[in-house]
Enzyme design. Sequence first.
Site, PDB file in Angstrom:
ATOM      1  N   GLN A  69       0.938  -1.186  -0.012  1.00 23.89           N
ATOM      2  CA  GLN A  69      -0.070  -0.031   0.014  1.00 23.89           C
ATOM      3  C   GLN A  69       0.824   1.079  -0.050  1.00 23.89           C
ATOM      4  O   GLN A  69       0.434   2.467  -0.388  1.00 23.89           O
ATOM      5  CB  GLN A  69      -1.083   0.335   1.134  1.00 23.89           C
ATOM      6  N   CYS A  96      -5.138   0.786   3.541  1.00 24.58           N
ATOM      7  CA  CYS A  96      -5.219  -0.729   3.914  1.00 24.58           C
ATOM      8  C   CYS A  96      -6.573  -1.192   3.640  1.00 24.58           C
ATOM      9  O   CYS A  96      -6.879  -2.737   3.620  1.00 24.58           O
ATOM     10  CB  CYS A  96      -4.639  -0.886   5.169  1.00 24.58           C
ATOM     11  N   HIS A 111      -5.728  -0.800  11.394  1.00 26.56           N
ATOM     12  CA  HIS A 111      -5.239  -1.319  10.041  1.00 26.56           C
ATOM     13  C   HIS A 111      -6.114  -2.410   9.580  1.00 26.56           C
ATOM     14  O   HIS A 111      -6.691  -3.297  10.401  1.00 26.56           O
ATOM     15  CB  HIS A 111      -3.934  -2.034  10.544  1.00 26.56           C
ATOM     16  N   ASN A 163      -0.846  -9.075   5.188  1.00 25.48           N
ATOM     17  CA  ASN A 163      -0.797  -7.859   5.208  1.00 25.48           C
ATOM     18  C   ASN A 163      -0.628  -7.130   3.922  1.00 25.48           C
ATOM     19  O   ASN A 163      -0.251  -7.791   2.698  1.00 25.48           O
ATOM     20  CB  ASN A 163       0.586  -7.614   6.018  1.00 25.48           C
TER      21      ASN A 163
END
Length: 361
Positions: free
Chosen positions: A144, A150, A286, A307
């Site tokens: 990102q 995110c 997040h 992630n």
Amino acid sequence: MKKLLLIFLSSFLILQTVRGFDYHDKELESEESLSKLYERWRSHHSVPRSLHEREKRFNVFRHNVMHVHKTNKKNKPYKLKLNKFADLTVHEFKNAYTGSNIKHHRMLQGLKRGSKRFMYENSTRVPSSVDWREKGAVTEVKNQGQCGSCWAFSTVAAVEGINKIKTNKLVSLSEQELVDCDTYQNEGCNGGLMEIAFEFIKKNGGITTEDNYPYEGIDGKCDASKDNGEVVTIDGHENVPENDEDALLKAVANQPVSVAIDAGSSNFQFYSEGVFTGYCGTELNHGVAVVGYGSDSKGRKYWIVRNSWGPEWGEGGYIKLERGIDDSEGRCGIAMEASYPVKLSSSNPYAPEDDDVKDEL
């Protein structure tokens, strides 16, 4: 031949970056050796720093090196490494890479939306472990950058997963379309909520591909003309019952799930491998995706979390986050804000066979 050599060298450099940055204890013994270590780290990660910044960046690096070193000397089920974030303070790291402000956006938007049903509620038997990567339902780890998008990466990962499960076709989808176009309530690089993004995709008639609408990592103007290409549709979304890891387990057994976590701690910042049992709160900041679960050789249960900080962070871009703790919110609040897209289909090519499941609830 030259092209093959370039591909090999490129792959080698990527592999070296993913493996992380090693150092020796002797490099921590003096100011001079630490300074040389910092320069070696900068070169390894290609981190540009101006001369006037160097002193304060070095001071931060020195503090972080000692934290990583001391933590790794302890008998913990996880390890840390000097990754590309090693000369950022925790505050700087949180602002730059966990800026989705999930809790803030939840307060603004009020109660959760979507269907009130939970389609997996009556599931009583689930596999002892699931990894949707092995089933071809997860694209390569993305990055990102320093955009608080995110939430878009979390949304897209879940949609890519259910699309593969229902159509047997894995398509990398466009986070940038969500950043640019889903702006009525979500705020691009200033954060957003995954469930609102799911509803945008439904109302928009689908989401286009990464190739058609590439990621820029900045807030841009919506280019609706790019919707003319290939799109992937969903029929809505459902929320996983809040603060219920058993319910989350049922959902992940059937498809990748979007979740929010608190990723704003030093140990999370420098996570390298193993089952993460370190401190993290529940200030959700997040968005990530749970793409599986399992347990290690010592019986520690974990979630497989994808992630969006690139493959050089963690285990190739993933973290094994401790599962099944006493706290109902889950480690880092993973069970607080979970949701998944619904895509109607008459078949599921990855439904587990009876012989592969056991009662884990």
